[in-house]
Design an enzyme around this catalytic site. Sequence first.
Site, mmCIF file in Angstrom:
data_model
loop_
_atom_site.group_PDB
_atom_site.id
_atom_site.type_symbol
_atom_site.label_atom_id
_atom_site.label_comp_id
_atom_site.label_asym_id
_atom_site.label_seq_id
_atom_site.Cartn_x
_atom_site.Cartn_y
_atom_site.Cartn_z
ATOM 1 N N ARG A 15 0.902 -1.261 -0.068
ATOM 2 C CA ARG A 15 -0.078 0.114 -0.109
ATOM 3 C C ARG A 15 0.962 1.250 0.021
ATOM 4 N NH1 ARG A 15 -3.574 -1.390 5.190
ATOM 5 N NH2 ARG A 15 -1.521 -2.486 5.719
ATOM 6 N N LYS A 73 1.604 2.084 7.356
ATOM 7 C CA LYS A 73 1.931 1.219 8.452
ATOM 8 C C LYS A 73 3.008 1.964 9.403
ATOM 9 C CE LYS A 73 0.869 -2.248 9.347
ATOM 10 N NZ LYS A 73 -0.157 -2.519 10.425
ATOM 11 N N TYR A 92 -0.724 4.829 10.497
ATOM 12 C CA TYR A 92 -1.371 3.640 11.587
ATOM 13 C C TYR A 92 -0.288 3.405 12.536
ATOM 14 C CZ TYR A 92 -5.373 2.794 8.964
ATOM 15 O OH TYR A 92 -6.753 2.725 8.318
ATOM 16 N N HIS A 94 -0.555 1.813 16.130
ATOM 17 C CA HIS A 94 -0.897 0.477 17.062
ATOM 18 C C HIS A 94 0.321 0.488 18.115
ATOM 19 C CE1 HIS A 94 -3.864 -0.517 14.389
ATOM 20 N NE2 HIS A 94 -3.008 -0.503 13.161
ATOM 21 N N GLU A 116 -5.816 5.228 13.684
ATOM 22 C CA GLU A 116 -6.642 4.250 14.532
ATOM 23 C C GLU A 116 -7.483 4.870 15.549
ATOM 24 O OE1 GLU A 116 -2.675 3.064 16.155
ATOM 25 O OE2 GLU A 116 -3.379 3.621 14.407
ATOM 26 N N ASP A 268 -2.745 -6.857 15.302
ATOM 27 C CA ASP A 268 -1.628 -5.650 15.274
ATOM 28 C C ASP A 268 -2.060 -4.939 16.504
ATOM 29 O OD1 ASP A 268 -4.552 -4.761 14.671
ATOM 30 O OD2 ASP A 268 -4.181 -3.713 12.974
#
Length: 374
Positions: A15, A73, A92, A94, A116, A268
Amino acid sequence: MHIGLPKEIKALESRVGLTPAGVKALVDAGHAVHVEHNAGDGSGFSDADYQAAGGIITDAATAWASDMVVKVKEPQPEEYPYFRDDLNLFTYLHLAADEQLMRAMMASGMTGIAYETVQLPDRSLPLLAPMSEVAGRMSVQVGVHFLEKPHGGPGVLLGGVPGVLPGKVVILGGGMVGTQAMRIAVGLGADVTVIDVSSARLRYLDDVYGGRVKTLMSTAYAVAEATRDADLVIGAVLIPGARAPKLLTREMVAQMKKGSVIVDVAVDQGGCVETADRVTTHDTPTYLVDGVTHYAVANMPGAVPRTSTFALTNATLPYILKVANLGVVKAAEDPTIRGGLNIVNGQVTFPGVAQAFNLPYVDPARALHPTVVA
């Protein structure tokens, strides 16, 4: 503002943070977008596509030297040297499942905005939603694959055929991921059970599916009984920004049928299955515990990068534009964006991350400092 779009380097992550159309929107708003060479190749976007949109093709170091970096990511350890105190990162993160990254971000003094945890007043998560939709739909697709005999499964067709019972699917969590998984599993004709902590949510799902989905309140007993004879279990539990609770214990997994499959979409965020204790990649996505196949890929939507990149840009672009136009401090006056702030000036500014590592939580409004402004 100078905005960087680096190429993703996580294993088999194809991506990219923005489509060419997203880059054009930023350029039209007066910003400069530095796109790393070949950043969009995996999603089917060439350097020429980005140049036509007004992007500036460059190397990784230049992209990371921008005022704000937009990614998909979380940064990998090889990217930590790019961190600095005036960097704003929008991706993102996490962090509740990645202490090493959290510590590196804190040490640098940078600002980290996590897709997120950007949250609307109705508590929905607009930037997590598109990838949750993709992962939820993919979870059943993945399960179907690994239930086939050539891929190590027992040879179960989830939908069954006339005269043969369908396979059993148990979904832990009735949120966005769980709902999308239900949609695909019901469409295939599977025997579907969803387990959730909210009676209101279960009532809603029962109404929507007209009794085609069985609903159970979440208790340890219910999880153990439902998963014992399941063919496919999908972990779809989410606590925004925090570690996922371990609903499916090691003892429960040991009681499951040999050859059954677990797809832990929550991996994740630490995973909701106790035996899903290692993150896998698309090239080696599964491992066995007690004869049960575990799929624990943390970037599931990366397997369908073109669809995922379009869906992600559709959701993130308005927020990226707002931060670019106003700067972080001014943009964070919007409580929706303020909720995305996880790290500011070396401080943890999201409660779930602070709780995961027993660190002090600092309100983001108090942590912000004029030097953060881009």
